[in-house]
Enzyme design. Structure first.
Site, mmCIF file in Angstrom:
data_model
loop_
_atom_site.group_PDB
_atom_site.id
_atom_site.type_symbol
_atom_site.label_atom_id
_atom_site.label_comp_id
_atom_site.label_asym_id
_atom_site.label_seq_id
_atom_site.Cartn_x
_atom_site.Cartn_y
_atom_site.Cartn_z
ATOM 1 N N TRP A 136 0.815 -1.221 0.000
ATOM 2 C CA TRP A 136 0.000 0.000 0.000
ATOM 3 C C TRP A 136 0.843 1.263 0.000
ATOM 4 O O TRP A 136 0.530 2.233 -0.697
ATOM 5 C CB TRP A 136 -1.004 0.015 1.165
ATOM 6 C CG TRP A 136 -2.182 -0.874 0.911
ATOM 7 C CD1 TRP A 136 -2.557 -1.955 1.655
ATOM 8 C CD2 TRP A 136 -3.133 -0.790 -0.159
ATOM 9 N NE1 TRP A 136 -3.674 -2.547 1.113
ATOM 10 C CE2 TRP A 136 -4.049 -1.852 0.001
ATOM 11 C CE3 TRP A 136 -3.290 0.066 -1.245
ATOM 12 C CZ2 TRP A 136 -5.121 -2.068 -0.883
ATOM 13 C CZ3 TRP A 136 -4.350 -0.146 -2.126
ATOM 14 C CH2 TRP A 136 -5.246 -1.203 -1.935
ATOM 15 N N ASP B 163 -1.112 6.818 6.147
ATOM 16 C CA ASP B 163 -2.265 6.040 5.677
ATOM 17 C C ASP B 163 -2.608 5.038 6.784
ATOM 18 O O ASP B 163 -2.032 3.951 6.853
ATOM 19 C CB ASP B 163 -1.913 5.315 4.373
ATOM 20 C CG ASP B 163 -3.025 4.373 3.913
ATOM 21 O OD1 ASP B 163 -4.068 4.296 4.594
ATOM 22 O OD2 ASP B 163 -2.845 3.699 2.877
ATOM 23 N N LYS C 16 -12.301 -0.907 7.261
ATOM 24 C CA LYS C 16 -11.546 -1.820 8.115
ATOM 25 C C LYS C 16 -11.988 -1.658 9.576
ATOM 26 O O LYS C 16 -12.634 -2.528 10.112
ATOM 27 C CB LYS C 16 -10.038 -1.594 7.968
ATOM 28 C CG LYS C 16 -9.415 -2.225 6.727
ATOM 29 C CD LYS C 16 -9.581 -1.404 5.468
ATOM 30 C CE LYS C 16 -9.157 -2.126 4.209
ATOM 31 N NZ LYS C 16 -8.041 -1.531 3.495
#
Ligand SMILES: *Cc1c(COP(=O)(O)O)cnc(C)c1O
Length: 362
Positions: free
Chosen positions: A102, A174, A198
């Site tokens: 990511w 992030d 999430k």
């Protein structure tokens, strides 16, 4: 019906009590005579609700007054573009820490708008486990710019618990898969962002926490929907927001607060991860490849020693009521995502199944 546990990486498990509340209020929300799915985002009742939601969120994460909270569209990937685009006038060569999939994806996206300085911080230990260099050794540039990193690599199951402290840098994180799982010191960051699906709520909303002084002198010639200034001025209602996701996220924040806040959540998360990693350490049948200081508390990854048993493991685990354990396609293997809403009993059931499977095939 036997109990089912959802280990999916996102969209992910939500607290059962939140889902029941959503069900109960679905047809008549807050005595409005409407479903939450039908309520106008311009109505007083919803605007008041968003203010309460923000207050609870600020409270549980201990967000100082000099930070704005934005509820955006476009997921975490939208922020991969929004960050370089908003800052394009100021920072040509930002630092991007590469710790996995990511963080590298964020850097790749930024390449469209600027020239990211990509810094690899992944190393292998003597016994071939992946570890992350301490932030002291990160080879960051000397320029006054922003530094982007990802504290939890959702796919590999790598977590960076050390909080970067850099003068002369605007730290951008992030936090998609670790926000609300532990306490963080917001002051150390310029921007924290996280998609909802999430640890926050249903997919469709993305939270951005941004220090007020960063909202000056931004680039305005970018899509309005990504423009932090416009989003701030419109109180995240530049266009129609994802009402439902915003509302359910608010219920999740309240659930956390009622449990006792992030102190308690963090304690439970530590315990869940500890018992699972402890079991993984005790057997050669399953292998985790992350060195212990960087083992993620949210996403626990492992491979079966006998790789051709993986599909069988996945099939049988579902019969056991354990769903969503398939690892990301780029890595294969198994990934158990054990976000806030996963009860400790779910982790215990997984371990019980893993022991049973090992006995049968080991
Ligand atoms: C899930 C995830 C993303 C992608 O989120 P989208 O909302 O699908 O864009 C980005 N970064 C991290 C760390 C994630 O866990």
């Amino acid at each position: 019906m036997s109990i089912i546990y959802n280990f999916n990486p996102g969209p992910a498990i939500l607290p059962q009590s939140v889902l029941l509340k959503v069900k109960k209020n679905l047809l008549n929300w807050n005595n409005s005579n409407f479903s939450i799915l039908e309520v106008s985002h311009r109505s007083k009742i919803f605007i008041e609700k968003t203010m309460q939601i923000e207050k609870t969120f600020r409270n549980i994460l201990n967000i100082p007054e000099n930070y704005n909270i934005l509820f955006c569209h476009g997921g975490a990937r939208g922020q991969f573009s929004a960050i370089p685009l908003n800052f394009i006038k100021k920072f040509i060569k930002p630092d991007y820490i590469n710790s996995g999939y990511w963080s590298l994806s964020a850097a790749e996206e930024a390449k469209k708008y600027c020239r990211p300085n990509i810094i690899n911080v992944r190393k292998l230990t003597k016994n071939k486990k992946i570890c992350i260099q301490s932030t002291k050794y990160w080879k960051i540039s000397s320029k006054n710019t922003y530094l982007h990193y990802c504290p939890n690599e959702t796919i590999e199951g790598i977590e960076i618990f050390e909080e970067p402290e850099f003068y002369n840098k605007i730290v951008v994180g992030d936090f998609s898969s670790t926000i609300l799982s532990r306490k963080i010191d917001i002051k150390k960051y310029g921007i924290i962002y996280a998609c909802a699906q999430k640890n926050i709520g249903p997919a469709g909303i993305t939270v951005v926490i941004i220090r007020n002084n960063l909202l000056f002198n931004l680039n305005n010639k970018i899509p309005s929907i990504l423009n932090y200034n416009l989003l701030m001025q419109s109180k995240s209602m530049l266009n129609t927001p994802s009402i439902f996701s915003w509302y359910v996220s608010g219920l999740v924040f309240k659930w956390i607060k009622n449990l006792g806040g992030l102190n308690i959540i963090e304690k439970i998360n530590k315990k869940k991860a500890k018992i699972l990693y402890k079991y993984l350490d005790s057997t050669d049948f399953y292998n985790n490849y992350i060195s212990s200081p960087n083992q993620s508390r949210m996403n626990v990854t492992f491979h079966l020693q006998e790789k051709n048993l993986t599909n069988m493991f996945l099939e049988q685990s579902e019969k056991y009521g354990l769903f969503g354990l398939k690892g990301h396609s780029i890595l294969g293997g198994i990934r158990a995502s054990i976000y806030n809403a996963m009860p400790i009993q779910g982790v215990k059931s997984l371990i019980k199944f893993m022991k049973f499977f090992e006995k049968k095939f080991g």
